[in-house]
Design an enzyme around this catalytic site. Structure first.
Site, PDB file in Angstrom:
ATOM      1  N   CYS A   2       7.839   2.208 -15.369  1.00 52.25           N
ATOM      2  CA  CYS A   2       7.685   3.687 -15.902  1.00 52.25           C
ATOM      3  C   CYS A   2       6.855   3.420 -17.101  1.00 52.25           C
ATOM      4  O   CYS A   2       7.227   2.632 -18.012  1.00 52.25           O
ATOM      5  CB  CYS A   2       8.892   4.122 -16.228  1.00 52.25           C
ATOM      6  SG  CYS A   2       8.916   5.683 -17.405  1.00 52.25           S
ATOM      7  N   ASP A  28      -0.462  12.349 -27.514  1.00 47.41           N
ATOM      8  CA  ASP A  28      -0.972  12.216 -26.260  1.00 47.41           C
ATOM      9  C   ASP A  28      -2.025  11.421 -26.181  1.00 47.41           C
ATOM     10  O   ASP A  28      -3.160  11.661 -26.811  1.00 47.41           O
ATOM     11  CB  ASP A  28      -1.100  13.528 -25.744  1.00 47.41           C
ATOM     12  CG  ASP A  28      -0.870  13.731 -23.987  1.00 47.41           C
ATOM     13  OD1 ASP A  28       0.012  14.286 -23.614  1.00 47.41           O
ATOM     14  OD2 ASP A  28      -1.898  13.189 -23.508  1.00 47.41           O
ATOM     15  N   THR A  94       3.371  14.590 -14.393  1.00 46.27           N
ATOM     16  CA  THR A  94       2.697  13.644 -13.974  1.00 46.27           C
ATOM     17  C   THR A  94       3.513  12.159 -14.201  1.00 46.27           C
ATOM     18  O   THR A  94       3.216  11.466 -13.438  1.00 46.27           O
ATOM     19  CB  THR A  94       1.198  13.759 -14.280  1.00 46.27           C
ATOM     20  OG1 THR A  94       1.281  13.553 -15.625  1.00 46.27           O
ATOM     21  CG2 THR A  94       0.577  14.751 -14.000  1.00 46.27           C
ATOM     22  N   HIS A  99      10.101  14.244 -20.862  1.00 47.52           N
ATOM     23  CA  HIS A  99       9.230  14.273 -22.130  1.00 47.52           C
ATOM     24  C   HIS A  99       8.951  15.716 -22.337  1.00 47.52           C
ATOM     25  O   HIS A  99       8.704  16.836 -21.606  1.00 47.52           O
ATOM     26  CB  HIS A  99       8.005  13.326 -22.056  1.00 47.52           C
ATOM     27  CG  HIS A  99       6.999  13.726 -21.105  1.00 47.52           C
ATOM     28  ND1 HIS A  99       7.213  13.286 -19.643  1.00 47.52           N
ATOM     29  CD2 HIS A  99       5.850  14.620 -20.815  1.00 47.52           C
ATOM     30  CE1 HIS A  99       6.209  13.998 -18.860  1.00 47.52           C
ATOM     31  NE2 HIS A  99       5.384  14.732 -19.623  1.00 47.52           N
TER      32      HIS A  99
HETATM   33  P1  5GP Z   1       2.966  15.486 -17.998  1.00 51.30           P
HETATM   34  O1  5GP Z   1       1.862  16.085 -17.122  1.00 51.30           O
HETATM   35  O2  5GP Z   1       3.729  14.796 -17.061  1.00 51.30           O
HETATM   36  O3  5GP Z   1       3.920  16.680 -18.276  1.00 51.30           O
HETATM   37  O4  5GP Z   1       2.586  15.017 -19.039  1.00 51.30           O
HETATM   38  C1  5GP Z   1       2.177  13.392 -19.033  1.00 51.30           C
HETATM   39  C2  5GP Z   1       1.059  13.284 -20.319  1.00 51.30           C
HETATM   40  O5  5GP Z   1       1.240  11.996 -20.592  1.00 51.30           O
HETATM   41  C3  5GP Z   1      -0.192  13.874 -20.321  1.00 51.30           C
HETATM   42  O6  5GP Z   1      -0.349  14.894 -21.196  1.00 51.30           O
HETATM   43  C4  5GP Z   1      -0.932  12.386 -20.154  1.00 51.30           C
HETATM   44  O7  5GP Z   1      -2.189  12.719 -21.042  1.00 51.30           O
HETATM   45  C5  5GP Z   1       0.115  11.809 -20.966  1.00 51.30           C
HETATM   46  N1  5GP Z   1      -0.212  10.211 -21.040  1.00 51.30           N
HETATM   47  C6  5GP Z   1      -0.119   9.854 -19.917  1.00 51.30           C
HETATM   48  N2  5GP Z   1      -0.691   8.181 -20.005  1.00 51.30           N
HETATM   49  C7  5GP Z   1      -0.311   8.038 -21.150  1.00 51.30           C
HETATM   50  C8  5GP Z   1      -0.294   6.745 -22.104  1.00 51.30           C
HETATM   51  O8  5GP Z   1      -0.545   5.628 -21.649  1.00 51.30           O
HETATM   52  N3  5GP Z   1      -0.344   7.140 -23.396  1.00 51.30           N
HETATM   53  C9  5GP Z   1      -0.199   8.283 -23.953  1.00 51.30           C
HETATM   54  N4  5GP Z   1      -0.148   8.009 -25.299  1.00 51.30           N
HETATM   55  N5  5GP Z   1       0.152   9.463 -23.213  1.00 51.30           N
HETATM   56  C10 5GP Z   1      -0.255   9.144 -22.071  1.00 51.30           C
HETATM   57 ZN    ZN Z   2      11.150   5.454 -18.071  1.00 43.97          ZN
END
Ligand code: 5GP
Ligand code: ZN
Length: 113
Positions: A2, A28, A94, A99
């Protein structure tokens, strides 16, 4: 594997805003606002449903609420902000590690979408 667990374990670098024993708050990688912070419980839950089924889920949600307040203080979001949790496929999640997005530093509209 993960990606957020790897960030919490320090295997992947991130920009830390706040941390305690229960949560890590990071910027982010693809911010949508001047403040876009992710509040990550340090225990892996797939999503809020998974968390709700866990005996210690409430402990982590309590830590999340306090961490959100810390992030708001650190970034000076005294005029308000938005907290978002995307859950599951239709919710646009995603990364399958629970979170919360803290979004602020601009005037958001009253519409959610
Ligand atoms: P979700 O769409 O799952 O609610 O949000 C996932 C968030 O994680 C997205 O806003 C994406 O930009 C952020 N994200 C994905 N991979 C990384 C990473 O490696 N580092 C950081 N800081 N944010 C990430
Ligand atoms: Zn995890």
């Amino acid at each position: 594997m993960c990606i957020f667990c790897d960030i919490i374990d320090g295997k992947i670098p991130s920009t830390k805003v706040y941390e305690n024993d229960k949560v890590l708050c990071i910027r982010d990688i693809n911010p949508v606002a001047p403040t876009h912070v992710l509040v990550l419980p340090k225990k892996h839950f797939d999503d809020i449903i998974d968390c709700s089924k866990s005996e210690d889920g409430a402990v982590y949600l309590d830590a999340v609420s306090k961490a959100v307040a810390e992030v708001a203080k650190i970034d000076g979001l005294d005029k308000g902000f938005r907290v978002i949790n995307n859950c599951g496929e239709d919710g646009g999640q995603t990364v399958m590690h629970l979170h919360f997005h803290v979004i602020g530093g601009l005037k958001l509209t009253e519409k959610i979408i």
